[in-house]
Write a protein that holds these residues in place. Structure first.
Motif, PDB file in Angstrom:
ATOM      1  N   LEU A 124       0.839  -1.192   0.000  1.00 56.11           N
ATOM      2  CA  LEU A 124       0.000   0.000   0.000  1.00 56.11           C
ATOM      3  C   LEU A 124       0.884   1.255   0.000  1.00 56.11           C
ATOM      4  O   LEU A 124       1.860   1.327   0.734  1.00 56.11           O
ATOM      5  N   LEU A 125       0.537   2.220  -0.850  1.00 54.05           N
ATOM      6  CA  LEU A 125       1.279   3.474  -0.893  1.00 54.05           C
ATOM      7  C   LEU A 125       0.454   4.580  -0.240  1.00 54.05           C
ATOM      8  O   LEU A 125      -0.747   4.666  -0.467  1.00 54.05           O
ATOM      9  N   ILE A 126       1.097   5.390   0.576  1.00 52.07           N
ATOM     10  CA  ILE A 126       0.414   6.483   1.285  1.00 52.07           C
ATOM     11  C   ILE A 126       1.079   7.792   0.879  1.00 52.07           C
ATOM     12  O   ILE A 126       2.321   7.893   0.868  1.00 52.07           O
ATOM     13  N   HIS A 127       0.269   8.781   0.531  1.00 55.50           N
ATOM     14  CA  HIS A 127       0.810  10.077   0.133  1.00 55.50           C
ATOM     15  C   HIS A 127       1.137  10.895   1.385  1.00 55.50           C
ATOM     16  O   HIS A 127       0.266  11.174   2.192  1.00 55.50           O
ATOM     17  N   CYS A 128       2.423  11.274   1.538  1.00 54.31           N
ATOM     18  CA  CYS A 128       2.798  12.125   2.670  1.00 54.31           C
ATOM     19  C   CYS A 128       2.710  13.586   2.230  1.00 54.31           C
ATOM     20  O   CYS A 128       3.381  13.988   1.282  1.00 54.31           O
ATOM     21  N   PRO A 129       1.894  14.393   2.927  1.00 48.58           N
ATOM     22  CA  PRO A 129       1.728  15.787   2.500  1.00 48.58           C
ATOM     23  C   PRO A 129       2.975  16.642   2.728  1.00 48.58           C
ATOM     24  O   PRO A 129       3.082  17.732   2.166  1.00 48.58           O
ATOM     25  N   TYR A 130       3.922  16.156   3.508  1.00 47.03           N
ATOM     26  CA  TYR A 130       5.165  16.915   3.731  1.00 47.03           C
ATOM     27  C   TYR A 130       6.246  16.490   2.734  1.00 47.03           C
ATOM     28  O   TYR A 130       6.976  17.332   2.216  1.00 47.03           O
ATOM     29  N   CYS A 131       6.342  15.188   2.474  1.00 43.92           N
ATOM     30  CA  CYS A 131       7.310  14.715   1.475  1.00 43.92           C
ATOM     31  C   CYS A 131       6.776  14.924   0.063  1.00 43.92           C
ATOM     32  O   CYS A 131       7.514  14.802  -0.920  1.00 43.92           O
ATOM     33  N   GLU A 132       5.475  15.177  -0.032  1.00 47.15           N
ATOM     34  CA  GLU A 132       4.813  15.460  -1.310  1.00 47.15           C
ATOM     35  C   GLU A 132       4.946  14.314  -2.302  1.00 47.15           C
ATOM     36  O   GLU A 132       5.111  14.522  -3.497  1.00 47.15           O
ATOM     37  N   GLU A 133       4.918  13.092  -1.789  1.00 51.63           N
ATOM     38  CA  GLU A 133       4.918  11.939  -2.692  1.00 51.63           C
ATOM     39  C   GLU A 133       4.366  10.707  -1.993  1.00 51.63           C
ATOM     40  O   GLU A 133       4.218  10.677  -0.774  1.00 51.63           O
ATOM     41  N   GLU A 134       4.058   9.701  -2.793  1.00 53.34           N
ATOM     42  CA  GLU A 134       3.560   8.441  -2.246  1.00 53.34           C
ATOM     43  C   GLU A 134       4.725   7.609  -1.753  1.00 53.34           C
ATOM     44  O   GLU A 134       5.738   7.467  -2.429  1.00 53.34           O
ATOM     45  N   ARG A 135       4.548   7.057  -0.548  1.00 53.98           N
ATOM     46  CA  ARG A 135       5.631   6.280   0.045  1.00 53.98           C
ATOM     47  C   ARG A 135       5.069   4.977   0.602  1.00 53.98           C
ATOM     48  O   ARG A 135       3.896   4.885   0.936  1.00 53.98           O
ATOM     49  N   PRO A 136       5.937   3.940   0.702  1.00 56.86           N
ATOM     50  CA  PRO A 136       5.450   2.632   1.143  1.00 56.86           C
ATOM     51  C   PRO A 136       4.867   2.673   2.564  1.00 56.86           C
ATOM     52  O   PRO A 136       5.407   3.353   3.448  1.00 56.86           O
ATOM     53  N   GLU A 137       3.822   1.903   2.739  1.00 53.67           N
ATOM     54  CA  GLU A 137       3.094   1.803   4.008  1.00 53.67           C
ATOM     55  C   GLU A 137       4.012   1.563   5.217  1.00 53.67           C
ATOM     56  O   GLU A 137       3.778   2.113   6.292  1.00 53.67           O
ATOM     57  N   VAL A 138       5.069   0.750   5.042  1.00 53.05           N
ATOM     58  CA  VAL A 138       5.919   0.391   6.190  1.00 53.05           C
ATOM     59  C   VAL A 138       6.661   1.579   6.782  1.00 53.05           C
ATOM     60  O   VAL A 138       7.174   1.506   7.895  1.00 53.05           O
ATOM     61  N   GLU A 139       6.748   2.701   6.034  1.00 58.50           N
ATOM     62  CA  GLU A 139       7.412   3.889   6.585  1.00 58.50           C
ATOM     63  C   GLU A 139       6.501   4.651   7.561  1.00 58.50           C
ATOM     64  O   GLU A 139       6.932   5.599   8.195  1.00 58.50           O
TER      65      GLU A 139
END
Ligand code: ZN
Lengths: 102, 184
Positions: A2-17
């Motif tokens: 699952l990919l989650i969009h981080c509003p601070y990193c401004e990109e989709e990142r893996p769920e485990v992070e």
């Protein structure tokens, strides 16, 4: 994964992070001393825990480290949108079709 | 009075090296590191002691001679200084600015991994999209590798700097070596 969009990193990142951090938009009481035990219990322990669309806090703990808010459907585990801490609660009616829906 | 003898932190993988036709893994050269936290109001002031503007675009870095700054979060950077002569002067200058500058030189170490199979070997433990479009040279990010947290920094198309806590570096080294054996 699952990919989650981080509003601070401004990109989709893996769920485990990420780490979940409970329900969002719970205001901290201005004067805890003035609260009754029942009021404190409600603030501190009682959560909606809805089946369906929930407003949640998440933390990008293995990334930028920031807390942010997310709207997630607990039935499908689908993130409808994510937004920065302090930003206004998005209108759920607009989410499914509007910007942020995936 | 006896003369004070300074203890030196030796790089944990000094003298070790793995190389085949597709991948090379080695200890990064010693450097000093600073964890820098600063708000947006202090950014302009930090330009002078650093000699450049801190990168503010998420996941980007800046290198100027021996000093590098890696964006880790909206108010957090990792500074890597490979010139031992400028370490204390830089810290003293940072001390005069309203920011948090913590020396983490002895907490971290780094491994350099390079070669044509570098993305495959890193993806053996890291779930990130490391294609050149998603993670071009200069990109940096805190992320996970197997069970440990790392900071991944792409130096060139086929060369990465992996910043890791010193006590975790043995795990990282063993894991990378294991993955590298499937290449070349
Ligand atoms: Zn983030």
């Amino acid at each position: 994964m699952l990919l989650i969009h981080c509003p601070y990193c401004e990109e989709e990142r893996p769920e485990v992070e990420f780490a979940g951090a409970g329900e969002a938009h719970i205001d901290r009481p201005k004067d805890m001393n003035a609260m009754s035990d029942a009021e404190f219990e409600k603030f501190f322990f009682i959560r909606d825990n809805l089946k369906g669309v929930n407003y949640e806090r998440w933390r990008h703990i293995h990334g930028c480290g920031r807390f942010f808010n997310a709207v997630r459907d607990t039935v499908s585990d689908k993130f409808l949108t994510t937004y920065k801490s302090g930003e206004k609660k998005p209108d759920p009616a607009k989410l499914k079709t509007g910007k942020g829906a995936k | 009075m006896a003369k004070i003898k300074m203890a030196l932190a030796r790089p944990p993988h000094e003298g070790r090296r793995f190389a085949n036709t597709a991948i090379s893994i080695e200890q990064a050269l010693p450097a000093s590191r600073v964890s820098l936290r600063a708000g947006s109001n202090e950014l302009a002031e930090l330009t002078k002691p650093l000699g450049f503007k801190l990168p503010t675009r998420p996941g980007t870095s800046k290198i100027k001679s021996s000093l590098s700054a890696l964006w880790l979060g909206p108010d957090e950077w990792l500074l890597i200084n490979s010139n031992p002569k400028t370490v204390s002067a830089l810290m003293e200058k940072l001390d005069t600015i309203k920011c948090s500058n913590v020396d983490i030189s002895h907490r971290n170490t780094a491994i350099i991994i390079s070669g044509k199979a570098v993305e495959d070997v890193l993806n053996a433990g890291c779930p990130r999209d490391l294609s050149l479009d998603a993670f071009p040279p200069g990109s940096c990010s805190r992320t996970l590798f197997g069970k440990i947290e790392i900071i991944l920094w792409r130096l060139t198309d086929d060369r990465f700097h992996i910043e890791v806590w010193r006590s975790y570096s043995e795990y990282l080294w063993a894991y990378l070596l294991d993955a590298a054996k499937d290449t070349g």
